[in-house]
Design a protein around this motif. Structure first.
Motif, PDB file in Angstrom:
ATOM      1  N   HIS A 194       0.778  -1.108  -0.146  1.00 43.42           N
ATOM      2  CA  HIS A 194       0.008   0.062  -0.077  1.00 43.42           C
ATOM      3  C   HIS A 194       0.823   1.353  -0.053  1.00 43.42           C
ATOM      4  N   ARG A 195       1.913   1.051   0.562  1.00 42.97           N
ATOM      5  CA  ARG A 195       2.680   2.337   0.784  1.00 42.97           C
ATOM      6  C   ARG A 195       3.289   2.906  -0.507  1.00 42.97           C
ATOM      7  N   TYR A 196       3.234   1.986  -1.768  1.00 45.87           N
ATOM      8  CA  TYR A 196       3.759   2.521  -2.959  1.00 45.87           C
ATOM      9  C   TYR A 196       2.753   3.133  -4.004  1.00 45.87           C
ATOM     10  N   LEU A 197       1.637   3.498  -3.414  1.00 49.78           N
ATOM     11  CA  LEU A 197       0.562   3.806  -4.123  1.00 49.78           C
ATOM     12  C   LEU A 197       0.424   5.370  -4.089  1.00 49.78           C
ATOM     13  N   LYS A 198       0.204   5.943  -5.355  1.00 49.59           N
ATOM     14  CA  LYS A 198       0.069   7.386  -5.201  1.00 49.59           C
ATOM     15  C   LYS A 198      -1.395   7.915  -4.743  1.00 49.59           C
ATOM     16  N   LYS A 199      -1.704   9.026  -4.739  1.00 46.61           N
ATOM     17  CA  LYS A 199      -3.155   9.622  -4.360  1.00 46.61           C
ATOM     18  C   LYS A 199      -3.853   9.379  -5.487  1.00 46.61           C
ATOM     19  N   GLY A 200      -4.988   9.136  -5.548  1.00 45.73           N
ATOM     20  CA  GLY A 200      -5.818   9.191  -6.825  1.00 45.73           C
ATOM     21  C   GLY A 200      -5.679   7.829  -7.696  1.00 45.73           C
ATOM     22  N   VAL A 201      -5.063   7.019  -7.589  1.00 51.12           N
ATOM     23  CA  VAL A 201      -4.615   5.925  -8.142  1.00 51.12           C
ATOM     24  C   VAL A 201      -5.935   5.015  -8.359  1.00 51.12           C
ATOM     25  N   HIS A 202      -6.164   4.272  -9.573  1.00 46.54           N
ATOM     26  CA  HIS A 202      -7.257   3.516  -9.820  1.00 46.54           C
ATOM     27  C   HIS A 202      -6.543   2.092 -10.025  1.00 46.54           C
ATOM     28  N   ILE A 203      -7.251   1.007  -9.442  1.00 46.91           N
ATOM     29  CA  ILE A 203      -6.724  -0.329  -9.411  1.00 46.91           C
ATOM     30  C   ILE A 203      -7.702  -1.169 -10.285  1.00 46.91           C
ATOM     31  N   ASN A 204      -7.325  -2.072 -11.040  1.00 50.58           N
ATOM     32  CA  ASN A 204      -8.259  -3.215 -11.340  1.00 50.58           C
ATOM     33  C   ASN A 204      -7.543  -4.545 -11.005  1.00 50.58           C
ATOM     34  N   GLY A 205      -8.391  -5.340 -10.366  1.00 46.86           N
ATOM     35  CA  GLY A 205      -8.120  -6.408  -9.665  1.00 46.86           C
ATOM     36  C   GLY A 205      -8.781  -7.617 -10.157  1.00 46.86           C
ATOM     37  N   VAL A 206      -8.115  -8.520 -11.519  1.00 45.25           N
ATOM     38  CA  VAL A 206      -8.851  -9.174 -12.194  1.00 45.25           C
ATOM     39  C   VAL A 206      -8.336 -10.705 -11.957  1.00 45.25           C
ATOM     40  N   GLY A 207      -6.994 -10.875 -11.256  1.00 50.52           N
ATOM     41  CA  GLY A 207      -6.484 -12.058 -11.316  1.00 50.52           C
ATOM     42  C   GLY A 207      -6.999 -13.275 -10.492  1.00 50.52           C
ATOM     43  N   SER A 208      -7.251 -12.877  -8.881  1.00 48.64           N
ATOM     44  CA  SER A 208      -7.870 -13.831  -8.040  1.00 48.64           C
ATOM     45  C   SER A 208      -9.396 -13.787  -8.250  1.00 48.64           C
ATOM     46  N   TYR A 209      -9.558 -15.069  -7.976  1.00 48.96           N
ATOM     47  CA  TYR A 209     -11.120 -15.432  -8.093  1.00 48.96           C
ATOM     48  C   TYR A 209     -11.337 -16.737  -7.034  1.00 48.96           C
ATOM     49  N   ARG A 210     -10.781 -16.558  -6.165  1.00 46.95           N
ATOM     50  CA  ARG A 210     -11.056 -17.670  -4.868  1.00 46.95           C
ATOM     51  C   ARG A 210     -11.091 -17.016  -3.576  1.00 46.95           C
ATOM     52  N   PRO A 211     -11.844 -17.528  -2.818  1.00 50.57           N
ATOM     53  CA  PRO A 211     -11.972 -16.523  -1.654  1.00 50.57           C
ATOM     54  C   PRO A 211     -10.552 -16.795  -0.788  1.00 50.57           C
ATOM     55  N   ASP A 212      -9.853 -17.799  -1.035  1.00 47.60           N
ATOM     56  CA  ASP A 212      -8.425 -17.741  -0.424  1.00 47.60           C
ATOM     57  C   ASP A 212      -7.243 -17.114  -0.859  1.00 47.60           C
ATOM     58  N   ALA A 213      -7.499 -16.362  -1.967  1.00 51.09           N
ATOM     59  CA  ALA A 213      -6.441 -15.999  -2.435  1.00 51.09           C
ATOM     60  C   ALA A 213      -6.807 -14.407  -3.028  1.00 51.09           C
ATOM     61  N   ARG A 214      -5.640 -13.543  -2.773  1.00 48.82           N
ATOM     62  CA  ARG A 214      -5.893 -12.118  -3.094  1.00 48.82           C
ATOM     63  C   ARG A 214      -4.589 -11.527  -3.776  1.00 48.82           C
ATOM     64  N   GLU A 215      -4.825 -10.568  -4.788  1.00 47.31           N
ATOM     65  CA  GLU A 215      -3.606  -9.801  -5.264  1.00 47.31           C
ATOM     66  C   GLU A 215      -3.614  -8.295  -4.471  1.00 47.31           C
ATOM     67  N   ILE A 216      -4.639  -7.829  -3.753  1.00 43.91           N
ATOM     68  CA  ILE A 216      -4.590  -6.521  -3.301  1.00 43.91           C
ATOM     69  C   ILE A 216      -4.577  -6.648  -1.960  1.00 43.91           C
ATOM     70  N   SER A 217      -3.980  -5.774  -1.012  1.00 47.92           N
ATOM     71  CA  SER A 217      -3.658  -5.976   0.561  1.00 47.92           C
ATOM     72  C   SER A 217      -5.021  -5.498   1.017  1.00 47.92           C
ATOM     73  N   GLY A 218      -5.336  -6.085   2.372  1.00 49.94           N
ATOM     74  CA  GLY A 218      -6.495  -5.389   2.930  1.00 49.94           C
ATOM     75  C   GLY A 218      -6.401  -3.985   3.481  1.00 49.94           C
ATOM     76  N   GLN A 219      -5.238  -3.600   3.395  1.00 50.23           N
ATOM     77  CA  GLN A 219      -4.899  -2.172   3.950  1.00 50.23           C
ATOM     78  C   GLN A 219      -5.152  -1.262   2.725  1.00 50.23           C
ATOM     79  N   THR A 220      -5.209  -1.799   1.393  1.00 50.79           N
ATOM     80  CA  THR A 220      -5.440  -1.051   0.179  1.00 50.79           C
ATOM     81  C   THR A 220      -6.760  -1.089  -0.093  1.00 50.79           C
ATOM     82  N   MET A 221      -7.597  -2.260   0.072  1.00 53.53           N
ATOM     83  CA  MET A 221      -9.005  -2.212  -0.080  1.00 53.53           C
ATOM     84  C   MET A 221      -9.586  -1.485   1.038  1.00 53.53           C
ATOM     85  N   GLN A 222      -9.081  -1.392   2.234  1.00 55.57           N
ATOM     86  CA  GLN A 222      -9.982  -0.537   3.431  1.00 55.57           C
ATOM     87  C   GLN A 222      -9.825   1.095   2.997  1.00 55.57           C
TER      88      GLN A 222
END
Length: 309
Positions: A194-222
């Motif tokens: 999360h610390r490497y994201l700039k203000k105003g960034v838009h993210i498309n998360g399309v790789g993970s499709y299972r409830p036990d896998a993620r590409e984006i951190s909880g901090q970023t999602m929050q």
């Protein structure tokens, strides 16, 4: 790609107003093969078409120089059940996923966005670049891949096809340049901090499709405004959402906005220049059927394809 993006508008609209009939997909695990097979039925009454998509994901295939994904899409007449066409779902999946990311980027990214960062070097990542490039004037694309050789090959291939400036990225702080990020990997854990994201960034998360896998951190999602393809599917299948919900970082999925609701004007998209926006997609069969039925109609008009009697 521009045609596919237009088709996505109608697909997501029909999903959000309840016209499309899309049950949750059936997931058939094959742990002995480190694989799984997905079955996705869909019915679009407005277009009078039925569809069934079957996709296999064998994670050890790339090491054997085989595609990670194989798939078929069956399209049937919604008025009488007659089979109309059988399509290769590998390219169809990549195309509609790239088109969905392009549409989400058009609705959610800053208008002055010029730098894209993409995580992944497979077929999905290629169409992510094409989808975003269709809606924003990109000056540079940063490519984050696990294998430097594959990363350079990806840059060469996409540069040749699109004419875009492609650069391999090998330091995490390079992500601070990105106005738009596309994550299209098979990773089970977040692919950036999360610390490497700039203000105003838009993210498309399309790789993970299972409830036990993620590409984006909880901090970023929050910290982000979250938009999904379909609330019920996201709450059941998207680890980027399920895991932070279990950790107490996100509230109920009922609060998330669907992309179709933004298309309809029922919900706003980006509301400030500094907010982080995330489009989380697990993929939906209505996207496949929208593109597939369009291609079938085009093939019939132009006498393309192989006719089976």
């Amino acid at each position: 790609m521009p045609e596919a993006i237009e088709l996505m508008k109608e697909a997501f609209r029909s999903l959000s107003v309840g016209e499309a009939v899309v049950p949750l997909r059936v997931n058939l695990p094959q742990p002995a093969q480190n694989a799984q097979t997905l079955f996705m039925p869909v019915y679009l009454p407005s277009a009078e078409v039925l569809g069934l998509k079957m996709v296999t994901i064998f994670r050890d295939n790339p090491a054997q120089n085989l595609p990670l994904i194989h798939g078929l899409m069956l399209v049937m007449d919604g008025t009488n059940g007659q089979p109309l066409a059988l399509l290769d779902a590998e390219y169809l999946t990549a195309l509609r996923t790239g088109a969905a990311a392009g549409l989400a980027t058009d609705l959610l990214a800053r208008k002055d966005a010029t730098v894209l960062a993409v995580f992944g070097t497979g077929a999905q990542a290629r169409t992510q670049v094409e989808g975003v490039a269709a809606v924003r004037e990109l000056q540079k694309v940063l490519v984050f891949g696990r294998n430097p050789e594959n990363t350079e090959d990806f840059c060469i291939a996409v540069r040749a096809k699109t004419g875009l400036k492609m650069e391999g990225a090998y330091a995490p702080e390079q992500l601070l340049e990105a106005d738009i990020i596309c994550a299209a990997t098979t990773s089970n854990v977040p692919v950036f901090e999360h610390r490497y994201l700039k203000k105003g960034v838009h993210i498309n998360g399309v790789g993970s499709y299972r409830p036990d896998a993620r590409e984006i951190s909880g901090q970023t999602m929050q910290a982000a405004t979250i938009v999904v393809d379909q609330r019920t599917a996201a709450a059941a299948e998207a680890g980027d959402i399920v895991l932070p919900m279990n950790e107490g970082l996100l509230e109920d999925a009922a609060n998330f906005v669907e992309l179709g609701e933004i298309i309809l004007g029922a919900k706003p998209g980006r509301i400030s220049e500094d907010e982080i926006t995330v489009f989380k997609s697990v993929g939906n069969a209505v996207q496949d059927l929208a593109v597939a039925s369009y291609l079938v109609g085009k093939a019939q008009k132009e006498s393309l394809g192989i006719v089976l009697m």
